[in-house]
Design a protein around this motif. Structure first.
Motif, PDB file in Angstrom:
ATOM      1  N   ASP A 594       0.864  -1.176   0.000  1.00 51.08           N
ATOM      2  CA  ASP A 594       0.000   0.000   0.000  1.00 51.08           C
ATOM      3  C   ASP A 594       0.900   1.225   0.000  1.00 51.08           C
ATOM      4  OD1 ASP A 594      -1.973   1.871   0.221  1.00 51.08           O
ATOM      5  OD2 ASP A 594      -2.507   1.410   2.298  1.00 51.08           O
ATOM      6  N   ALA A 595       1.420   1.553  -1.181  1.00 48.21           N
ATOM      7  CA  ALA A 595       2.433   2.601  -1.287  1.00 48.21           C
ATOM      8  C   ALA A 595       2.370   3.214  -2.676  1.00 48.21           C
ATOM      9  CB  ALA A 595       3.829   2.026  -1.015  1.00 48.21           C
ATOM     10  N   ASP A 596       2.970   4.395  -2.791  1.00 48.96           N
ATOM     11  CA  ASP A 596       3.132   5.033  -4.098  1.00 48.96           C
ATOM     12  C   ASP A 596       4.339   4.416  -4.791  1.00 48.96           C
ATOM     13  OD1 ASP A 596       1.051   7.184  -3.878  1.00 48.96           O
ATOM     14  OD2 ASP A 596       2.294   7.761  -2.166  1.00 48.96           O
ATOM     15  N   LEU A 597       4.209   4.182  -6.099  1.00 45.96           N
ATOM     16  CA  LEU A 597       5.255   3.503  -6.856  1.00 45.96           C
ATOM     17  C   LEU A 597       6.029   4.490  -7.705  1.00 45.96           C
ATOM     18  CD1 LEU A 597       3.403   0.281  -8.118  1.00 45.96           C
ATOM     19  CD2 LEU A 597       4.705   0.615  -6.018  1.00 45.96           C
ATOM     20  N   LEU A 598       7.342   4.355  -7.710  1.00 44.89           N
ATOM     21  CA  LEU A 598       8.224   5.094  -8.603  1.00 44.89           C
ATOM     22  C   LEU A 598       8.909   4.065  -9.495  1.00 44.89           C
ATOM     23  CD1 LEU A 598       9.556   7.772  -9.468  1.00 44.89           C
ATOM     24  CD2 LEU A 598      11.306   7.369  -7.727  1.00 44.89           C
ATOM     25  N   ILE A 599       8.555   4.075 -10.774  1.00 46.38           N
ATOM     26  CA  ILE A 599       9.039   3.074 -11.722  1.00 46.38           C
ATOM     27  C   ILE A 599      10.169   3.676 -12.548  1.00 46.38           C
ATOM     28  CG2 ILE A 599       8.422   1.610 -13.681  1.00 46.38           C
ATOM     29  CD1 ILE A 599       5.598   1.499 -12.641  1.00 46.38           C
ATOM     30  N   GLY A 654      17.333   8.136 -32.026  1.00 46.07           N
ATOM     31  CA  GLY A 654      17.589   9.347 -31.264  1.00 46.07           C
ATOM     32  C   GLY A 654      17.073   9.202 -29.856  1.00 46.07           C
ATOM     33  N   PRO A 655      17.703   9.863 -28.908  1.00 44.47           N
ATOM     34  CA  PRO A 655      17.306   9.705 -27.507  1.00 44.47           C
ATOM     35  C   PRO A 655      15.964  10.351 -27.214  1.00 44.47           C
ATOM     36  CG  PRO A 655      19.001  11.389 -27.712  1.00 44.47           C
ATOM     37  CD  PRO A 655      18.865  10.760 -29.067  1.00 44.47           C
ATOM     38  N   ILE A 656      15.189   9.691 -26.377  1.00 44.51           N
ATOM     39  CA  ILE A 656      13.911  10.219 -25.888  1.00 44.51           C
ATOM     40  C   ILE A 656      13.639   9.594 -24.533  1.00 44.51           C
ATOM     41  CG2 ILE A 656      12.543   8.435 -27.050  1.00 44.51           C
ATOM     42  CD1 ILE A 656      10.329  10.538 -27.388  1.00 44.51           C
ATOM     43  N   ALA A 657      13.073  10.364 -23.641  1.00 45.56           N
ATOM     44  CA  ALA A 657      12.687   9.881 -22.314  1.00 45.56           C
ATOM     45  C   ALA A 657      11.377  10.540 -21.945  1.00 45.56           C
ATOM     46  CB  ALA A 657      13.775  10.190 -21.279  1.00 45.56           C
ATOM     47  N   ALA A 658      10.779  10.084 -20.872  1.00 46.82           N
ATOM     48  CA  ALA A 658       9.476  10.615 -20.489  1.00 46.82           C
ATOM     49  C   ALA A 658       9.258  10.437 -18.998  1.00 46.82           C
ATOM     50  CB  ALA A 658       8.354   9.928 -21.267  1.00 46.82           C
ATOM     51  N   ILE A 659       8.363  11.250 -18.473  1.00 42.33           N
ATOM     52  CA  ILE A 659       7.857  11.117 -17.101  1.00 42.33           C
ATOM     53  C   ILE A 659       6.343  11.041 -17.208  1.00 42.33           C
ATOM     54  CG2 ILE A 659       7.796  12.090 -14.784  1.00 42.33           C
ATOM     55  CD1 ILE A 659      10.279  13.692 -15.465  1.00 42.33           C
ATOM     56  N   VAL A 660       5.757   9.986 -16.664  1.00 43.49           N
ATOM     57  CA  VAL A 660       4.323   9.741 -16.791  1.00 43.49           C
ATOM     58  C   VAL A 660       3.729   9.529 -15.408  1.00 43.49           C
ATOM     59  CG1 VAL A 660       2.539   8.251 -17.776  1.00 43.49           C
ATOM     60  CG2 VAL A 660       4.630   8.722 -19.072  1.00 43.49           C
ATOM     61  N   GLY A 661       2.597  10.152 -15.158  1.00 41.15           N
ATOM     62  CA  GLY A 661       1.877   9.965 -13.911  1.00 41.15           C
ATOM     63  C   GLY A 661       0.514   9.360 -14.162  1.00 41.15           C
ATOM     64  N   SER A 671      -0.519   6.598  -6.195  1.00 41.77           N
ATOM     65  CA  SER A 671      -0.118   7.081  -7.522  1.00 41.77           C
ATOM     66  C   SER A 671       1.102   6.333  -8.014  1.00 41.77           C
ATOM     67  CB  SER A 671       0.178   8.585  -7.472  1.00 41.77           C
ATOM     68  OG  SER A 671      -0.936   9.306  -7.004  1.00 41.77           O
ATOM     69  N   ILE A 672       1.262   6.368  -9.326  1.00 46.68           N
ATOM     70  CA  ILE A 672       2.436   5.809  -9.985  1.00 46.68           C
ATOM     71  C   ILE A 672       3.060   6.907 -10.832  1.00 46.68           C
ATOM     72  CG2 ILE A 672       3.283   4.157 -11.693  1.00 46.68           C
ATOM     73  CD1 ILE A 672       1.089   2.253 -10.860  1.00 46.68           C
ATOM     74  N   ILE A 673       4.352   7.105 -10.672  1.00 45.83           N
ATOM     75  CA  ILE A 673       5.113   7.987 -11.560  1.00 45.83           C
ATOM     76  C   ILE A 673       6.226   7.146 -12.159  1.00 45.83           C
ATOM     77  CG2 ILE A 673       6.614   9.996 -11.724  1.00 45.83           C
ATOM     78  CD1 ILE A 673       4.986  11.328  -9.581  1.00 45.83           C
ATOM     79  N   ALA A 674       6.286   7.138 -13.487  1.00 42.07           N
ATOM     80  CA  ALA A 674       7.259   6.318 -14.204  1.00 42.07           C
ATOM     81  C   ALA A 674       8.276   7.215 -14.891  1.00 42.07           C
ATOM     82  CB  ALA A 674       6.557   5.426 -15.227  1.00 42.07           C
ATOM     83  N   LEU A 675       9.548   6.945 -14.676  1.00 43.94           N
ATOM     84  CA  LEU A 675      10.647   7.596 -15.384  1.00 43.94           C
ATOM     85  C   LEU A 675      11.045   6.660 -16.509  1.00 43.94           C
ATOM     86  CD1 LEU A 675      12.731   8.800 -12.280  1.00 43.94           C
ATOM     87  CD2 LEU A 675      10.866   9.982 -13.447  1.00 43.94           C
ATOM     88  N   LEU A 676      10.567   6.936 -17.713  1.00 42.95           N
ATOM     89  CA  LEU A 676      10.656   5.993 -18.819  1.00 42.95           C
ATOM     90  C   LEU A 676      11.863   6.293 -19.695  1.00 42.95           C
ATOM     91  CD1 LEU A 676       6.906   5.818 -19.899  1.00 42.95           C
ATOM     92  CD2 LEU A 676       8.119   4.394 -18.250  1.00 42.95           C
ATOM     93  N   ALA A 677      12.626   5.258 -19.988  1.00 38.17           N
ATOM     94  CA  ALA A 677      13.766   5.344 -20.894  1.00 38.17           C
ATOM     95  C   ALA A 677      14.166   3.918 -21.274  1.00 38.17           C
ATOM     96  CB  ALA A 677      14.935   6.080 -20.249  1.00 38.17           C
ATOM     97  N   THR A 678      14.893   3.789 -22.370  1.00 34.90           N
ATOM     98  CA  THR A 678      15.322   2.462 -22.816  1.00 34.90           C
ATOM     99  C   THR A 678      16.839   2.375 -22.952  1.00 34.90           C
ATOM    100  OG1 THR A 678      14.870   3.168 -25.095  1.00 34.90           O
ATOM    101  CG2 THR A 678      13.146   1.927 -23.961  1.00 34.90           C
ATOM    102  N   VAL A 704       5.147  13.975 -19.722  1.00 33.73           N
ATOM    103  CA  VAL A 704       6.247  14.879 -20.035  1.00 33.73           C
ATOM    104  C   VAL A 704       7.195  14.148 -20.976  1.00 33.73           C
ATOM    105  CG1 VAL A 704       8.200  16.184 -19.144  1.00 33.73           C
ATOM    106  CG2 VAL A 704       6.079  16.096 -17.841  1.00 33.73           C
ATOM    107  N   LEU A 705       7.372  14.692 -22.168  1.00 31.90           N
ATOM    108  CA  LEU A 705       8.325  14.141 -23.130  1.00 31.90           C
ATOM    109  C   LEU A 705       9.629  14.933 -23.047  1.00 31.90           C
ATOM    110  CD1 LEU A 705       6.124  13.481 -26.282  1.00 31.90           C
ATOM    111  CD2 LEU A 705       7.155  11.789 -24.789  1.00 31.90           C
ATOM    112  N   ILE A 706      10.734  14.202 -22.984  1.00 31.73           N
ATOM    113  CA  ILE A 706      12.052  14.814 -22.868  1.00 31.73           C
ATOM    114  C   ILE A 706      12.861  14.424 -24.093  1.00 31.73           C
ATOM    115  CG2 ILE A 706      14.111  15.056 -21.444  1.00 31.73           C
ATOM    116  CD1 ILE A 706      12.428  14.007 -19.092  1.00 31.73           C
ATOM    117  N   ARG A 707      13.211  15.402 -24.875  1.00 30.85           N
ATOM    118  CA  ARG A 707      14.051  15.193 -26.054  1.00 30.85           C
ATOM    119  C   ARG A 707      15.205  16.184 -26.023  1.00 30.85           C
ATOM    120  NH1 ARG A 707       9.754  15.960 -30.669  1.00 30.85           N
ATOM    121  NH2 ARG A 707       9.152  17.621 -29.215  1.00 30.85           N
TER     122      ARG A 707
END
Length: 773
Positions: A594-599, A654-661, A671-678, A704-707
Motif C-alpha cells: 500500500d504505497a506510491d510507486l516510482l518506476i 535518437g534519444p527520448i525519455a518521459a515522465i508519466v503519472g 499514484s504511480i510515476i514512471a521515469l521511462l527510458a530504454t 512529459v516528453l524529454i528530447r
C-alpha cells in the motif's frame, strides 16, 4: 587579534602548499597543528610515495550567481551594499580579485566622489570616480588579500558621493552609482591535504560552502545486489537533503575507483561492500579484513592523496543499510577514521506532512522556525531592504473558498521624528496585501496585528485581517518592507540646514506566527508539477516509508545513477533522507504494498493495458495518446479531465525519455510515476532533466516528453483525487463544477422550503381556528 592570527595561519598554509612539490612535508608542532585545524578544518595527511601536483581551480562568480538578480543601486541615503561568498574548507585561496563594473551619476563631483571596497571589514581599496567615468559604465579590478579569505566572506561597497561642495541633501536624486550584477569575484583555489577523520563528515564528500553541484562516485562490486542498491539510495538521499537546490550527481562504477581528470582533479567516492561481495580493489583481506558489524571507514584514494574514499562495509545487506542510516542520522557522533555501528533504532515513526522543508500545518508556526540565518528578520538604513521570509507548504493543501490565513505579526522600529507617512508594507508572492502606519509613539512596545485582506478598507494596528489564501502555493515569499519618510536635511537659497541621518533599525519579531492549521489535504492527480516542485506524493512521508521504487532486475550503471539522483531530488525537496525506502525489482511484489510507486525504465507488462496509461516508450516503437484541445498552456488546465482524441505511433532513432503519472490500479489513493527510458542516452536525458531546475519547472500535467530539444508537458486523461474532505465541503466542491445543477438545486430548495413553510403555517392556522371554535 583573531583577524591577525588568521592572517598568520593562512600565510603558513599557503607557504606549506607552495613548498609541497619541492620537499617532503615536515612534522608540525602541536601548536601549529591545532592552529591549522582551526583555520582550515584540515590536518596534514600521510604523504604517499607518489608525489603529485597540488590541484588548483580558477573560480569566478558574478554577483548574480551570488544571489543578486538585479543591479544594485547605491544612493546618498542607501550608500552601502554587501555581497557574501563562501569557499570550501578543504581549499585555500592563493589569489583573489574583484572585477567591479559600475556606472556613476553624471552629476557627481569627480575625485570627491569615490567607492570604498572592504573584504571582511578590512579596507582593500579606494576607487576615485574620475571625470571620464561620469555617466559611463566603468570596469575596475581590485586586488583582494587572499590571506583574509576564509570559508565565509563578505565584500562591502560604500559609496561616498558629492554633487556640490556646500549644502548637500543626502536624498538628492543626483547621488547614485549603479553596481552591475555582472561584477566578478575571482579566486585561485588550491586543495589542502585532509586528514582521515569522520568528525568532519560530510566533509570532504560534501561541503555546504561550495557552489558547484556535488559529484559523488558510487562504487559497487559487479552486479550489485538489491540491498546494496537500497543502502546507496539511503545515503544518496542524505546528500540530496544536504545539497538542496544545488542538486547532486552520482556516477556509478563497478569494481574500480574513478580516475582524476583535468576537469575534476579531486574526486570523492563511496564504496559499498559486504564480506562476500566486494570490489576487486578491496580483495586484500590483510589490508581490509572482514567486518563483524556495520563499519564506516575513510581512506585515501590509492592513486591520489588529495581524493578520499568512504567505505561502507557490512557482513550482509542489512549491515549496509544500518551503516547508511547511521551516516544519515548519527554523523555527529563520529570521530576517527573508522567507526563501528553498534545500533540504529527508530524510536518514533514519522508522521504525514512532517517534512523539515515544509511549514507545519497542524499548529501555529513561529517565524523563528522559518528563518535560515540569524539576522534575516532585521533591516537598517534610511531605505532598508525588504525583510523576506520563505514559506513552503505541502502542494495538496486545500484552500478553496477559505476565510483567510491568520498572520500574527509583531514588529519594532526606530520611531520617526514626526508622523510623516512612514509605512510598513506587507506583500505575499509580490502581491500587495496591506500597509500599516509607523507612528512616533510606538517605540516602547511590540505592535501586534492580524492581517485580513478580505476587508475593503486599509488596515490599522487593531484590525483583524487574514492573508488571501487563494494566492498561497507550495512555495511562497512573505515580504515586510519598512518605508521611512524621514526628512534628512533641508536647503533653500541663502539658507543651508543639514542634519545627520538617524541610524534607523527595524525588526520583525521572531515570535510572530502564521497559522495554517485547520486546512485539509486534497489534490487532483496526476500532477507532475507537484512531483517536480515538491517530490509529491512520495514526500508526503518524508522518510519515503510509503514509497516503493521499482528497478530493473539487473540495472546498468546509468540506470542506478538515475535512480540515485531521483531519490536524492525528492529528499532535497523534503529535507529528510529516505530512511525507510523500499526497493523492488519484481512487479508483483511491488503491487502488494500500500504505497506510491516510482518506476524506473519501462512499464510492467500488466500495466501496459491500463486505460490511464497515455504513453509507451519501447525499443521498437513508441506511442502517445494526444488529448483534445491541445495548445499553449494546455498542461496547466484545471478541468476535470482532458480525454484522448488520437493515438500516434512512431519508430525513430535518437534519444527520448518521459515522465508519466497515473493512478495506481491497486489502491485508489495511490499514484504511480514512471521515469521511462530504454537506452543509456535516454537515461542521460532523464538525469539532465532531474538535475536542471529550469527543466523541472517545465514539468507539469500527466505526460512529459524529454528530447534533445527540451521538455514538453501535456495533460491526458481524467483526474483522480488524493486526500479527503468533510462530506459537506466535498458536496459543495463537487457542486461547484456544475453551476446549472447548483442553480436547480438552489431553486428547488427555495421552493421546497416555501412549500414546507406554507404547510406549517396552514396547519397552525387550522389548529388556531379549531381551538377558537
Amino acid at each position: 587579534m583573531s583577524r591577525y592570527l588568521n592572517f598568520t595561519l593562512l600565510s603558513l598554509l599557503s607557504l606549506a602548499i607552495g613548498c609541497a612539490q619541492a620537499q617532503p612535508l615536515k612534522e608540525l608542532s602541536p601548536k601549529e597543528q591545532a592552529a591549522k585545524a582551526q583555520a582550515a578544518v584540515v590536518a596534514p595527511a600521510a604523504v604517499s610515495a607518489v608525489t603529485s601536483t597540488v590541484p588548483s581551480w580558477d573560480v569566478s562568480r558574478n554577483f548574480q550567481q551570488l544571489g543578486r538578480v538585479a543591479d544594485s543601486l547605491l544612493l546618498g541615503t542607501h550608500n552601502t551594499d554587501q555581497f557574501e561568498f563562501t569557499m570550501r574548507r578543504d581549499r585555500i585561496a592563493s589569489d583573489a580579485k574583484l572585477q567591479l563594473e559600475y556606472t556613476p551619476s553624471p552629476a557627481l563631483l569627480p575625485t570627491l566622489s569615490h567607492l570604498r571596497v572592504y573584504l571582511n571589514d578590512v579596507l582593500m581599496s579606494v576607487i576615485p570616480i574620475d571625470k571620464e567615468q561620469l555617466g559611463k559604465k566603468t570596469v575596475r579590478q581590485v586586488d583582494l588579500d587572499p590571506r583574509l579569505i576564509s570559508d565565509f566572506n563578505r565584500v562591502r561597497l560604500e559609496f561616498v558621493g558629492h554633487y556640490t561642495d556646500i549644502c548637500e541633501e543626502p536624498s538628492n536624486s543626483a547621488l547614485w552609482v549603479n553596481i552591475s550584477r555582472t561584477s566578478l569575484i575571482s579566486l585561485k583555489e588550491q586543495a589542502l591535504l585532509v586528514k582521515n577523520d569522520l568528525a568532519w563528515f560530510p566533509m570532504p564528500f560534501y561541503d555546504s560552502r561550495g557552489y558547484d553541484e556535488p559529484v559523488l562516485n558510487m562504487v559497487f562490486a559487479a552486479s550489485p545486489t538489491q540491498g546494496e542498491q537500497r543502502a546507496a539510495g539511503i545515503l544518496a538521499s542524505y546528500f540530496g537533503s544536504q545539497a538542496a537546490w544545488r542538486g547532486t550527481k552520482f556516477p556509478v562504477l563497478f569494481d574500480q575507483l574513478p580516475a582524476a581528470t583535468a576537469s575534476a582533479p579531486v574526486t570523492a567516492s563511496i564504496v559499498f561492500a559486504t564480506n562476500n561481495h566486494r570490489p576487486a580493489f578491496l580483495a586484500d583481506l590483510t589490508q581490509f579484513p572482514a567486518v563483524e558489524a556495520p563499519v564506516v571507514q575513510m581512506i585515501d584514494n590509492p592513486v591520489d592523496r588529495y581524493s578520499k574514499v568512504l567505505l561502507v562495509l557490512g557482513r550482509d545487506e542489512a549491515d549496509l543499510a544500518a551503516a547508511a542510516q547511521a551516516l544519515a542520522l548519527g554523523g555527529d557522533l563520529f570521530r576517527g577514521d573508522r567507526v563501528v555501528i553498534d545500533k540504529v533504532q527508530q524510536i518514533q515513526p514519522r508522521q504525514p506532512y512532517d517534512a523539515p522543508n515544509w511549514m507545519r500545518t497542524d499548529r501555529a508556526v513561529r517565524f523563528s522556525e522559518l528563518i535560515k540565518y540569524p539576522e534575516q528578520l532585521r533591516a537598517s538604513g534610511l531605505q532598508p531592504l525588504p525583510i523576506s521570509l520563505d514559506i513552503n507548504l505541502p502542494p495538496d493543501l486545500f484552500v478553496w473558498r477559505n476565510q483567510g490565513i491568520p498572520l500574527q505579526t509583531k514588529y519594532r522600529y526606530t520611531p520617526p521624528a514626526y508622523n510623516d507617512g512612514s509605512r510598513l508594507n506587507i506583500s505575499l508572492n509580490n502581491q500587495f496585501i496591506t500597509s500599516l502606519p509607523l507612528l512616533v509613539n510606538s517605540n516602547d512596545r511590540l505592535e501586534e496585528l492580524r492581517l485580513a485582506v478580505l476587508s475593503s478598507e486599509s488596515a490599522n494596528v487593531n484590525e483583524k485581517l487574514s492573508v488571501p489564501a487563494l494566492k498561497i502555493g507550495d512555495r511562497n515569499n512573505l515580504k515586510f518592507n519598512f518605508s521611512f519618510a524621514t526628512t534628512a536635511s533641508s536647503s533653500q537659497r541663502d539658507r543651508c540646514q543639514t542634519s545627520l541621518p538617524v541610524d534607523i533599525q527595524a525588526v520583525i519579531d521572531d515570535q510572530s506566527t502564521i497559522d495554517m492549521s485547520g486546512y485539509h489535504h486534497y489534490i487532483a492527480m496526476p500532477d507532475l508539477a507537484a512531483f517536480a516542485r515538491s517530490g509529491f506524493p512520495y514526500s508526503r512521508m518524508a522518510d519515503l516509508s510509503e514509497t516503493v521504487v521499482l528497478l530493473p532486475p539487473q540495472p546498468s550503471a546509468v540506470q542506478l545513477s538515475t535512480y540515485l539522483e531521483a531519490v536524492a531530488g525528492i529528499s532535497a525537496r523534503s529535507g529528510l533522507p529516505a530512511m525507510n525506502l523500499t526497493l523492488s525489482n519484481n512487479w508483483e511484489d511491488a503491487s502488494k504494498h500500500d504505497a506510491d510507486l516510482l518506476i524506473l525504465g519501462s512499464f510492467a507488462p500488466d500495466l501496459r493495458d491500463n486505460r490511464d496509461m497515455s504513453l509507451l516508450l519501447d525499443r521498437s516503437r513508441d506511442w502517445l495518446l494526444k488529448a483534445n484541445n491541445q495548445g499553449p498552456g494546455s498542461a496547466q488546465q484545471k478541468s476535470a479531465g482532458n480525454p484522448a482524441a488520437s493515438r500516434v505511433e512512431v519508430s525513430a532513432k535518437g534519444p527520448i525519455a518521459a515522465i508519466v503519472g497515473l493512478q495506481s490500479p491497486f489502491h485508489e489513493q495511490r499514484s504511480i510515476i514512471a521515469l521511462l527510458a530504454t537506452e543509456d542516452a535516454d537515461f542521460q536525458l532523464l538525469r539532465e532533466t532531474l538535475n536542471d531546475s529550469g527543466k523541472m519547472d517545465a514539468v507539469a500535467g500527466s505526460v512529459v516528453l524529454i528530447r534533445s530539444s527540451g521538455v514538453q508537458s501535456q495533460m491526458v486523461g481524467d483526474h483522480y483525487y488524493v486526500g479527503s474532505l468533510p462530506w459537506w465541503l466535498m458536496l459543495w466542491f463537487k457542486l461547484s463544477e456544475h453551476p446549472i445543477l447548483l442553480a436547480i438545486l438552489a431553486v428547488s430548495g427555495v421552493l421546497l422550503t416555501a412549500f414546507l413553510t406554507w404547510r406549517v403555517l396552514h396547519w397552525a392556522a387550522r389548529r388556531r381556528l379549531a381551538y377558537e371554535e
